[in-house]
Scaffold this motif. Structure first.
Motif, PDB file in Angstrom:
ATOM      1  N   LEU A  81       1.314  -1.154  -0.296  1.00  0.00           N
ATOM      2  CA  LEU A  81       0.123   0.119  -0.478  1.00  0.00           C
ATOM      3  C   LEU A  81       0.630   1.226  -0.323  1.00  0.00           C
ATOM      4  N   ASP A  82       2.188   1.337   0.900  1.00  0.00           N
ATOM      5  CA  ASP A  82       2.762   2.214   0.395  1.00  0.00           C
ATOM      6  C   ASP A  82       3.199   3.079  -0.515  1.00  0.00           C
ATOM      7  N   GLY A  83       3.815   1.528  -1.535  1.00  0.00           N
ATOM      8  CA  GLY A  83       4.941   1.786  -2.623  1.00  0.00           C
ATOM      9  C   GLY A  83       3.361   2.323  -3.958  1.00  0.00           C
ATOM     10  N   PHE A  84       2.212   1.550  -3.728  1.00  0.00           N
ATOM     11  CA  PHE A  84       1.223   2.201  -5.076  1.00  0.00           C
ATOM     12  C   PHE A  84       0.991   3.567  -4.511  1.00  0.00           C
ATOM     13  N   GLU A  85       1.198   3.938  -2.965  1.00  0.00           N
ATOM     14  CA  GLU A  85       0.895   5.346  -2.972  1.00  0.00           C
ATOM     15  C   GLU A  85       1.935   6.241  -3.531  1.00  0.00           C
ATOM     16  N   ARG A  86       3.559   5.427  -3.622  1.00  0.00           N
ATOM     17  CA  ARG A  86       4.141   6.592  -3.989  1.00  0.00           C
ATOM     18  C   ARG A  86       4.487   6.835  -5.678  1.00  0.00           C
ATOM     19  N   LEU A  87       3.655   5.463  -5.966  1.00  0.00           N
ATOM     20  CA  LEU A  87       4.078   5.539  -7.920  1.00  0.00           C
ATOM     21  C   LEU A  87       2.536   6.407  -7.950  1.00  0.00           C
ATOM     22  N   ARG A  88       1.267   6.667  -6.986  1.00  0.00           N
ATOM     23  CA  ARG A  88       0.035   7.035  -7.726  1.00  0.00           C
ATOM     24  C   ARG A  88       1.061   8.661  -7.324  1.00  0.00           C
ATOM     25  N   GLN A  89       1.554   9.376  -6.811  1.00  0.00           N
ATOM     26  CA  GLN A  89       2.334  10.778  -6.098  1.00  0.00           C
ATOM     27  C   GLN A  89       3.074  10.731  -6.851  1.00  0.00           C
ATOM     28  N   GLN A  90       3.112   9.351  -7.992  1.00  0.00           N
ATOM     29  CA  GLN A  90       4.781  10.137  -9.279  1.00  0.00           C
ATOM     30  C   GLN A  90       3.883  10.156 -10.125  1.00  0.00           C
ATOM     31  N   GLY A  91       2.481   9.718 -10.732  1.00  0.00           N
ATOM     32  CA  GLY A  91       2.181   9.420 -11.569  1.00  0.00           C
ATOM     33  C   GLY A  91       2.265   8.771 -12.313  1.00  0.00           C
ATOM     34  N   TRP A  92       2.211   7.838 -11.833  1.00  0.00           N
ATOM     35  CA  TRP A  92       3.130   6.592 -12.402  1.00  0.00           C
ATOM     36  C   TRP A  92       2.252   6.292 -13.721  1.00  0.00           C
ATOM     37  N   THR A  93       3.177   5.133 -14.959  1.00  0.00           N
ATOM     38  CA  THR A  93       1.772   4.679 -15.948  1.00  0.00           C
ATOM     39  C   THR A  93       3.504   3.227 -16.033  1.00  0.00           C
ATOM     40  N   SER A  94       2.276   3.257 -17.374  1.00  0.00           N
ATOM     41  CA  SER A  94       2.412   1.368 -17.746  1.00  0.00           C
ATOM     42  C   SER A  94       3.744   2.003 -18.640  1.00  0.00           C
ATOM     43  N   SER A  95       2.659   3.115 -19.181  1.00  0.00           N
ATOM     44  CA  SER A  95       3.441   2.671 -20.504  1.00  0.00           C
ATOM     45  C   SER A  95       4.970   3.575 -21.102  1.00  0.00           C
ATOM     46  N   ALA A  96       5.183   4.452 -19.470  1.00  0.00           N
ATOM     47  CA  ALA A  96       6.519   5.131 -19.097  1.00  0.00           C
ATOM     48  C   ALA A  96       7.321   3.886 -18.447  1.00  0.00           C
ATOM     49  N   ARG A  97       6.719   3.174 -18.022  1.00  0.00           N
ATOM     50  CA  ARG A  97       7.302   1.820 -17.286  1.00  0.00           C
ATOM     51  C   ARG A  97       7.639   1.286 -18.411  1.00  0.00           C
TER      52      ARG A  97
END
Length: 240
Positions: free
Chosen positions: A214-230
């Motif tokens: 859950l902590d990791g998910f929140e960090r990714l959300r704040q970063q605006g993570w997308t699978s295409s960028a990954r």
């Protein structure tokens, strides 16, 4: 004057009563011993009476899953997504731990029952309501896997058998060949704070991993993570 004997009216059979009795029976005798005939005996009816409410054993098992999932607490209104998801998943875990056969039956279903779908839908809705994109939510649900329903398949199902004075019975050859596994097994066997005795505290380990996720998910959300960028950073040779 002859006194008439009064008898208490028999509780009519219903689908809900059949399912509640089946859950209680499986809790008592185990899911392997549960049968339509045994359930009918428990309810004091002939087996054919059950088929008016559940068509067959598979439909009975589906209904039992529905009954257990119905024990999961509803989402807490107005909560931050992380606390709400955590509470929901831990409530699911408590429900399944109360019925040790339930995880096995859920895994055996050819598809999710309506109650399981509704539960998963609500968890997805918590992520979406918390600001997660559809893309990130998709991968979040993959990462959670069966953990979303409160159970996981652990790497080691049990600590090594204990020898004298509580020492783990690890053969010397195995200890030499797998020193790091042995080191962890020794540590688990000597964990005096474990609520399950000579081994790991399953509930602690579950919550530890859940909180990391859950902590990791929140960090990714704040970063605006997308699978295409990954994918663009790591290349196209990803294994699904």
């Amino acid at each position: 004057m002859t006194r008439q004997t009064e008898t208490a009216p028999r509780t009519p059979l219903s689908r809900d009563r059949v399912l509640r009795a089946a859950v209680a029976l499986a809790d008592g005798i185990g899911i392997e011993a549960l049968s339509m005939r045994r359930l009918a005996q428990e309810l004091g009816v002939v087996p054919m009476a059950l088929y008016k409410h559940v068509a067959n054993k598979e439909q009975l098992l589906d209904g039992m899953v529905e009954a257990v999932v119905g024990e999961i607490d509803p989402p807490a209104p107005g909560s931050h997504w992380q606390g709400a998801v955590r509470q929901r998943i831990l409530s699911a875990r408590a429900a399944l731990l109360g019925h040790p056969w339930a995880a096995q039956v859920i895994r055996s279903r050819t598809g999710p029952t309506p109650a399981v779908l509704a539960y998963v839908d609500s968890v997805i809705g918590m992520f979406r309501g918390g600001g997660f994109s559809v893309d990130l939510t998709h991968h979040v649900m993959h990462a959670l896997g069966s953990r979303v329903l409160g159970f996981t398949q652990e790497l080691f199902d049990a600590a090594p058998d204990s020898g004298p004075e509580g020492q783990p019975a690890v053969p010397p050859a195995a200890a030499a060949a797998y020193p790091h596994v042995t080191e962890l097994a020794m540590a688990a066997a000597h964990d005096g704070d474990s609520v399950v005795g000579g081994g790991c505290d399953d509930q602690f380990e579950f919550e530890f991993a859940l909180d990391l996720l859950l902590d990791g998910f929140e960090r990714l959300r704040q970063q605006g993570w997308t699978s295409s960028a990954r994918r663009s950073r790591t290349g196209s040779g990803l294994i699904a």
